[in-house]
Design a protein around this motif. Structure first.
Motif, PDB file in Angstrom:
ATOM      1  N   HIS A 140       7.508 -11.584  -2.130  1.00  0.00           N
ATOM      2  CA  HIS A 140       5.459 -12.115  -2.068  1.00  0.00           C
ATOM      3  C   HIS A 140       5.186 -11.413  -1.062  1.00  0.00           C
ATOM      4  CE1 HIS A 140       2.467 -14.435  -3.292  1.00  0.00           C
ATOM      5  NE2 HIS A 140       2.470 -15.223  -1.774  1.00  0.00           N
ATOM      6  N   PHE A 141       5.861 -11.477   0.309  1.00  0.00           N
ATOM      7  CA  PHE A 141       5.466 -10.939   1.553  1.00  0.00           C
ATOM      8  C   PHE A 141       5.131  -9.098   1.596  1.00  0.00           C
ATOM      9  CE2 PHE A 141       8.343 -14.343   2.999  1.00  0.00           C
ATOM     10  CZ  PHE A 141       7.656 -15.360   3.620  1.00  0.00           C
ATOM     11  N   LYS A 142       5.657  -8.637   0.570  1.00  0.00           N
ATOM     12  CA  LYS A 142       5.636  -7.302   0.316  1.00  0.00           C
ATOM     13  C   LYS A 142       4.644  -6.983  -0.747  1.00  0.00           C
ATOM     14  CE  LYS A 142      10.589  -5.819   1.029  1.00  0.00           C
ATOM     15  NZ  LYS A 142      11.420  -4.970  -0.154  1.00  0.00           N
ATOM     16  N   GLN A 143       4.489  -7.733  -1.383  1.00  0.00           N
ATOM     17  CA  GLN A 143       2.883  -7.323  -2.407  1.00  0.00           C
ATOM     18  C   GLN A 143       1.905  -7.860  -1.913  1.00  0.00           C
ATOM     19  OE1 GLN A 143       2.459  -6.280  -5.034  1.00  0.00           O
ATOM     20  NE2 GLN A 143       5.039  -5.662  -4.576  1.00  0.00           N
ATOM     21  N   THR A 144       1.922  -9.593  -0.480  1.00  0.00           N
ATOM     22  CA  THR A 144       1.056  -9.408   0.159  1.00  0.00           C
ATOM     23  C   THR A 144       0.201  -8.205   1.269  1.00  0.00           C
ATOM     24  OG1 THR A 144       1.600 -11.810  -0.062  1.00  0.00           O
ATOM     25  CG2 THR A 144       0.493 -11.221   2.091  1.00  0.00           C
ATOM     26  N   PHE A 173       9.881  -2.458   5.419  1.00  0.00           N
ATOM     27  CA  PHE A 173       9.037  -1.339   4.464  1.00  0.00           C
ATOM     28  C   PHE A 173       7.656  -1.239   5.939  1.00  0.00           C
ATOM     29  CE2 PHE A 173       7.684  -5.535   4.230  1.00  0.00           C
ATOM     30  CZ  PHE A 173       5.745  -5.434   4.164  1.00  0.00           C
ATOM     31  N   LYS A 174       7.522  -0.132   5.316  1.00  0.00           N
ATOM     32  CA  LYS A 174       6.045   0.047   6.478  1.00  0.00           C
ATOM     33  C   LYS A 174       4.085   0.283   5.764  1.00  0.00           C
ATOM     34  CE  LYS A 174       9.126   4.216   7.233  1.00  0.00           C
ATOM     35  NZ  LYS A 174       9.166   5.143   8.263  1.00  0.00           N
ATOM     36  N   LEU A 175       4.458  -0.048   6.915  1.00  0.00           N
ATOM     37  CA  LEU A 175       2.207   0.043   6.299  1.00  0.00           C
ATOM     38  C   LEU A 175       1.148   0.810   6.561  1.00  0.00           C
ATOM     39  CD1 LEU A 175       1.814  -4.065   7.244  1.00  0.00           C
ATOM     40  CD2 LEU A 175       1.811  -2.599   4.509  1.00  0.00           C
ATOM     41  N   GLY A 178      -3.490   0.613   4.860  1.00  0.00           N
ATOM     42  CA  GLY A 178      -3.708  -0.255   2.892  1.00  0.00           C
ATOM     43  C   GLY A 178      -2.637   0.076   2.110  1.00  0.00           C
ATOM     44  N   ALA A 179      -1.959   1.027   2.579  1.00  0.00           N
ATOM     45  CA  ALA A 179      -0.735   1.076   1.455  1.00  0.00           C
ATOM     46  C   ALA A 179       0.732   1.001   1.386  1.00  0.00           C
ATOM     47  CB  ALA A 179      -0.409   2.535   0.957  1.00  0.00           C
ATOM     48  N   LEU A 180       1.428   0.057   0.549  1.00  0.00           N
ATOM     49  CA  LEU A 180       2.470   0.530   1.002  1.00  0.00           C
ATOM     50  C   LEU A 180       3.184   1.293   0.745  1.00  0.00           C
ATOM     51  CD1 LEU A 180       5.069  -2.202   1.787  1.00  0.00           C
ATOM     52  CD2 LEU A 180       4.707  -2.729  -0.682  1.00  0.00           C
ATOM     53  N   THR A 181       4.642   1.568   1.781  1.00  0.00           N
ATOM     54  CA  THR A 181       4.904   3.466   1.432  1.00  0.00           C
ATOM     55  C   THR A 181       6.894   3.279   1.343  1.00  0.00           C
ATOM     56  OG1 THR A 181       4.668   3.737   4.088  1.00  0.00           O
ATOM     57  CG2 THR A 181       3.341   4.714   2.031  1.00  0.00           C
TER      58      THR A 181
END
Length: 181
Positions: A140-144, A173-175, A178-181
């Motif tokens: 959920h945190f990653k999707q947020t 994860f990397k931010l 605005g995109a999760l990479t």
């Protein structure tokens, strides 16, 4: 640096678990250690002390600082970098710790607060009961974070303490832009 943060978190965990085992052995019943609770204030103190000491070695000033008596500053814990004249240059690490509340609505408030930091390193530490609860929260945190329009790249470490497992589950994860990479 994220891998180093993970090592420190696991060290903090292992020191606490060893202390619980030692206390149980001192009472004459090794099986007691699983029932002994690592209290939230103790977790918070151990985490902040370790990161304060490690940050100092790297030349950062921490808030809060038990050495100077300085309290929290914007986040539960930060590393700040100053120039030779004492001017704040940047916040290098921002950390939010939500160990006392297990309601996702309260946990999410701290997580979304952390997203707003321009620090290149962000750590979010929380506590839920089961491994499944922790894993679902991490997703959920990653999707947020993926939906948040981050202006600067950052590396994020999620540390979820499972009270039933008596250990941290870690993911990163990397931010960026605005995109999760």
């Amino acid at each position: 640096m994220i891998d180093q943060f993970k090592e420190w978190m696991l060290d903090i965990q292992n020191i606490a678990l060893d202390a619980k085992r030692d206390a149980a052995l001192a009472e004459g019943d090794e099986s007691l250690w699983k029932r002994q609770i690592w209290r939230s204030p103790d977790k918070n103190s151990a985490i902040k002390a370790r990161f304060r000491d490690e940050g100092e070695k790297l030349g950062y000033r921490s808030r809060p600082s038990y050495k100077t008596g300085a309290g929290e500053w914007l986040y539960d814990f930060v590393w700040r970098k100053f120039d030779d004249e004492g001017h704040l240059q940047e916040v290098v690490l921002a950390m939010e710790i939500e160990m006392s509340d297990t309601k996702m609505s309260w946990i999410m408030k701290d997580f979304t607060k952390l997203l707003q930091s321009d620090a290149p390193y962000k750590i979010f530490i929380f506590q839920l009961k089961t491994e499944t609860d922790v894993s679902e929260a991490m997703e959920h945190f990653k999707q947020t974070a993926h939906r948040y329009k981050s202006k600067l790249p950052a590396e994020v470490l999620l540390c979820g303490w499972s009270t039933s497992l008596n250990r941290f589950l870690l993911t990163d994860f990397k931010l960026g832009s605005g995109a999760l990479t």
